[in-house]
Design a protein around this motif. Structure first.
Motif, PDB file in Angstrom:
ATOM      1  N   TYR A 191      10.093 -24.727  63.797  1.00 17.35           N
ATOM      2  CA  TYR A 191       8.649 -23.755  63.939  1.00 17.35           C
ATOM      3  C   TYR A 191       7.706 -25.048  63.055  1.00 17.35           C
ATOM      4  N   ASN A 192       8.778 -25.112  61.384  1.00 15.59           N
ATOM      5  CA  ASN A 192       8.469 -25.631  60.485  1.00 15.59           C
ATOM      6  C   ASN A 192       7.288 -27.222  61.211  1.00 15.59           C
ATOM      7  N   ASN A 210       2.933 -27.159  64.947  1.00 20.91           N
ATOM      8  CA  ASN A 210       1.657 -26.543  64.001  1.00 20.91           C
ATOM      9  C   ASN A 210       1.307 -24.781  64.850  1.00 20.91           C
ATOM     10  N   ASN A 211       0.563 -24.464  63.825  1.00 27.80           N
ATOM     11  CA  ASN A 211       0.290 -22.937  63.483  1.00 27.80           C
ATOM     12  C   ASN A 211       1.456 -22.399  64.061  1.00 27.80           C
ATOM     13  N   TRP A 265       3.491 -20.752  61.981  1.00 25.70           N
ATOM     14  CA  TRP A 265       3.957 -20.534  60.366  1.00 25.70           C
ATOM     15  C   TRP A 265       4.694 -19.299  60.077  1.00 25.70           C
ATOM     16  N   LYS A 266       4.360 -18.390  60.870  1.00 25.51           N
ATOM     17  CA  LYS A 266       4.140 -17.041  60.933  1.00 25.51           C
ATOM     18  C   LYS A 266       5.899 -16.840  61.395  1.00 25.51           C
ATOM     19  N   CYS A 275       8.320 -18.167  59.448  1.00 22.24           N
ATOM     20  CA  CYS A 275       8.820 -17.424  57.533  1.00 22.24           C
ATOM     21  C   CYS A 275       9.194 -16.539  58.553  1.00 22.24           C
ATOM     22  N   PHE A 279       8.635 -23.065  51.599  1.00 24.90           N
ATOM     23  CA  PHE A 279       7.409 -23.117  52.230  1.00 24.90           C
ATOM     24  C   PHE A 279       6.565 -21.036  51.969  1.00 24.90           C
ATOM     25  N   CYS A 333       7.198 -18.517  52.214  1.00 24.53           N
ATOM     26  CA  CYS A 333       6.496 -17.581  52.949  1.00 24.53           C
ATOM     27  C   CYS A 333       5.968 -16.242  52.178  1.00 24.53           C
TER      28      CYS A 333
END
Length: 57
Positions: free
Chosen positions: A23-24, A27-28, A30-31, A34, A55, A57
């Motif tokens: 996921y890192n 794109n888009n 990040w949630k 984390c 990162f 979070c």
């Protein structure tokens, strides 16, 4: 069991950390990255602790 049958067992913390790493790089996401890092951190994965600091979070 790992040594007897030549298996490489994966813990749930490893799975959450790997999914968070994917996921890192997307794109888009990040949630989600984390939240997966938080779960892996709670399960005791030391690599997730480092990712959590990097990162922010």
């Amino acid at each position: 069991m790992e040594l007897d049958r030549d298996l490489d067992l994966i813990s749930p913390a490893d799975v959450y950390r790997a999914r968070g790493d994917v996921y890192n790089f997307m794109n888009n996401k990040w949630k989600k990255a984390c939240s997966d890092s938080k779960v892996a951190k709670k399960l005791g994965d030391e690599g997730a602790r480092d990712n959590f600091r990097i990162f922010k979070c």
